[in-house]
Design a protein around this motif. Structure first.
Motif, PDB file in Angstrom:
ATOM      1  N   ILE A  45     -55.585 -84.461 -65.778  1.00  0.00           N
ATOM      2  CA  ILE A  45     -56.970 -84.917 -65.718  1.00  0.00           C
ATOM      3  C   ILE A  45     -57.008 -86.223 -64.928  1.00  0.00           C
ATOM      4  O   ILE A  45     -56.461 -87.236 -65.355  1.00  0.00           O
ATOM      5  CB  ILE A  45     -57.547 -85.141 -67.132  1.00  0.00           C
ATOM      6  N   HIS A  46     -57.629 -86.169 -63.764  1.00  0.00           N
ATOM      7  CA  HIS A  46     -57.857 -87.375 -62.961  1.00  0.00           C
ATOM      8  C   HIS A  46     -59.254 -87.889 -63.325  1.00  0.00           C
ATOM      9  O   HIS A  46     -60.179 -87.107 -63.500  1.00  0.00           O
ATOM     10  CB  HIS A  46     -57.791 -87.052 -61.471  1.00  0.00           C
ATOM     11  N   TYR A  47     -59.386 -89.197 -63.464  1.00  0.00           N
ATOM     12  CA  TYR A  47     -60.665 -89.758 -63.895  1.00  0.00           C
ATOM     13  C   TYR A  47     -60.915 -91.111 -63.245  1.00  0.00           C
ATOM     14  O   TYR A  47     -60.001 -91.768 -62.758  1.00  0.00           O
ATOM     15  CB  TYR A  47     -60.710 -89.892 -65.426  1.00  0.00           C
ATOM     16  N   ASP A  48     -62.198 -91.506 -63.247  1.00  0.00           N
ATOM     17  CA  ASP A  48     -62.601 -92.832 -62.775  1.00  0.00           C
ATOM     18  C   ASP A  48     -63.141 -93.700 -63.908  1.00  0.00           C
ATOM     19  O   ASP A  48     -63.047 -94.911 -63.854  1.00  0.00           O
ATOM     20  CB  ASP A  48     -63.681 -92.713 -61.691  1.00  0.00           C
ATOM     21  N   SER A  49     -63.727 -93.064 -64.941  1.00  0.00           N
ATOM     22  CA  SER A  49     -64.340 -93.814 -66.042  1.00  0.00           C
ATOM     23  C   SER A  49     -63.985 -93.158 -67.371  1.00  0.00           C
ATOM     24  O   SER A  49     -63.591 -91.992 -67.416  1.00  0.00           O
ATOM     25  CB  SER A  49     -65.862 -93.841 -65.880  1.00  0.00           C
ATOM     26  N   LEU A  50     -64.152 -93.918 -68.464  1.00  0.00           N
ATOM     27  CA  LEU A  50     -63.905 -93.371 -69.800  1.00  0.00           C
ATOM     28  C   LEU A  50     -64.847 -92.210 -70.107  1.00  0.00           C
ATOM     29  O   LEU A  50     -64.444 -91.240 -70.744  1.00  0.00           O
ATOM     30  CB  LEU A  50     -64.082 -94.461 -70.860  1.00  0.00           C
ATOM     31  N   GLU A  53     -66.077 -90.071 -67.982  1.00  0.00           N
ATOM     32  CA  GLU A  53     -65.568 -88.905 -67.257  1.00  0.00           C
ATOM     33  C   GLU A  53     -64.341 -88.334 -67.964  1.00  0.00           C
ATOM     34  O   GLU A  53     -64.203 -87.122 -68.122  1.00  0.00           O
ATOM     35  CB  GLU A  53     -65.218 -89.303 -65.813  1.00  0.00           C
ATOM     36  N   LEU A  54     -63.451 -89.211 -68.426  1.00  0.00           N
ATOM     37  CA  LEU A  54     -62.262 -88.764 -69.134  1.00  0.00           C
ATOM     38  C   LEU A  54     -62.640 -88.014 -70.398  1.00  0.00           C
ATOM     39  O   LEU A  54     -62.090 -86.948 -70.701  1.00  0.00           O
ATOM     40  CB  LEU A  54     -61.364 -89.962 -69.464  1.00  0.00           C
ATOM     41  N   GLU A  55     -63.588 -88.551 -71.169  1.00  0.00           N
ATOM     42  CA  GLU A  55     -64.023 -87.898 -72.400  1.00  0.00           C
ATOM     43  C   GLU A  55     -64.547 -86.493 -72.116  1.00  0.00           C
ATOM     44  O   GLU A  55     -64.206 -85.537 -72.804  1.00  0.00           O
ATOM     45  CB  GLU A  55     -65.090 -88.727 -73.110  1.00  0.00           C
ATOM     46  N   GLU A  56     -65.375 -86.355 -71.085  1.00  0.00           N
ATOM     47  CA  GLU A  56     -65.924 -85.044 -70.719  1.00  0.00           C
ATOM     48  C   GLU A  56     -64.799 -84.068 -70.359  1.00  0.00           C
ATOM     49  O   GLU A  56     -64.831 -82.917 -70.766  1.00  0.00           O
ATOM     50  CB  GLU A  56     -66.883 -85.173 -69.535  1.00  0.00           C
ATOM     51  N   LYS A  57     -63.840 -84.549 -69.596  1.00  0.00           N
ATOM     52  CA  LYS A  57     -62.769 -83.657 -69.137  1.00  0.00           C
ATOM     53  C   LYS A  57     -61.756 -83.316 -70.222  1.00  0.00           C
ATOM     54  O   LYS A  57     -61.099 -82.291 -70.139  1.00  0.00           O
ATOM     55  CB  LYS A  57     -62.054 -84.292 -67.925  1.00  0.00           C
ATOM     56  N   LEU A  58     -61.653 -84.165 -71.231  1.00  0.00           N
ATOM     57  CA  LEU A  58     -60.719 -83.895 -72.341  1.00  0.00           C
ATOM     58  C   LEU A  58     -61.253 -82.840 -73.316  1.00  0.00           C
ATOM     59  O   LEU A  58     -60.476 -82.207 -74.016  1.00  0.00           O
ATOM     60  CB  LEU A  58     -60.415 -85.168 -73.126  1.00  0.00           C
ATOM     61  N   LYS A  59     -62.556 -82.655 -73.358  1.00  0.00           N
ATOM     62  CA  LYS A  59     -63.166 -81.731 -74.326  1.00  0.00           C
ATOM     63  C   LYS A  59     -62.679 -80.311 -74.141  1.00  0.00           C
ATOM     64  O   LYS A  59     -62.369 -79.827 -73.134  1.00  0.00           O
ATOM     65  CB  LYS A  59     -64.676 -81.784 -74.248  1.00  0.00           C
TER      66      LYS A  59
END
Length: 123
Positions: free
Chosen positions: A110-115, A117-123
């Protein structure tokens, strides 16, 4: 699911802090296992600490590893988890180079720029 959180112990700046990652894992309905909670700088207890660290990986269903900043310890946790047939998820902040060895062992990156975005991608 029990999620082992792997993140650099010696320094953890310019990455998701361990506490933020712990809360993020909780917010999506999983139980975080955080080895940093049991870390010691006592040289007499380091072997015991690492043995316990590996037992947390054994207990987990998956590992989320912050690979934004290279870390020998995180790399070893990734490899140990893979050897134990655990799902390995790497989180990596955009703009930083990622280890090819970590990529090789990842089930998901998971590549991310913001927390957020990370939260959305971790779901």
């Amino acid at each position: 699911m029990k999620i082992f959180i792997a993140a650099p112990y010696t320094y953890n700046y310019d990455t998701v802090s361990v506490n933020k990652l712990r809360e993020l894992v909780k917010s999506i309905g999983h139980e975080p296992l955080v080895p940093h909670d049991f870390a010691t700088d006592d040289p007499q207890k380091i072997k015991e600490e690492i043995t316990f660290d590996f037992s947390l990986v054994d207990e987990s269903d998956a590992i989320v590893a912050d690979t934004t900043i290279p870390s020998h310890g995180v790399g070893m946790e990734i490899m140990y988890a893979k050897q134990k047939c655990k799902k390995v998820i790497l989180i990596h902040k955009n703009g930083n180079k990622i280890s090819h060895m970590a990529v090789y062992h990842a089930d998901k990156i998971i590549h991310y720029d913001s927390l957020e975005e990370l939260e959305e991608k971790l779901k």
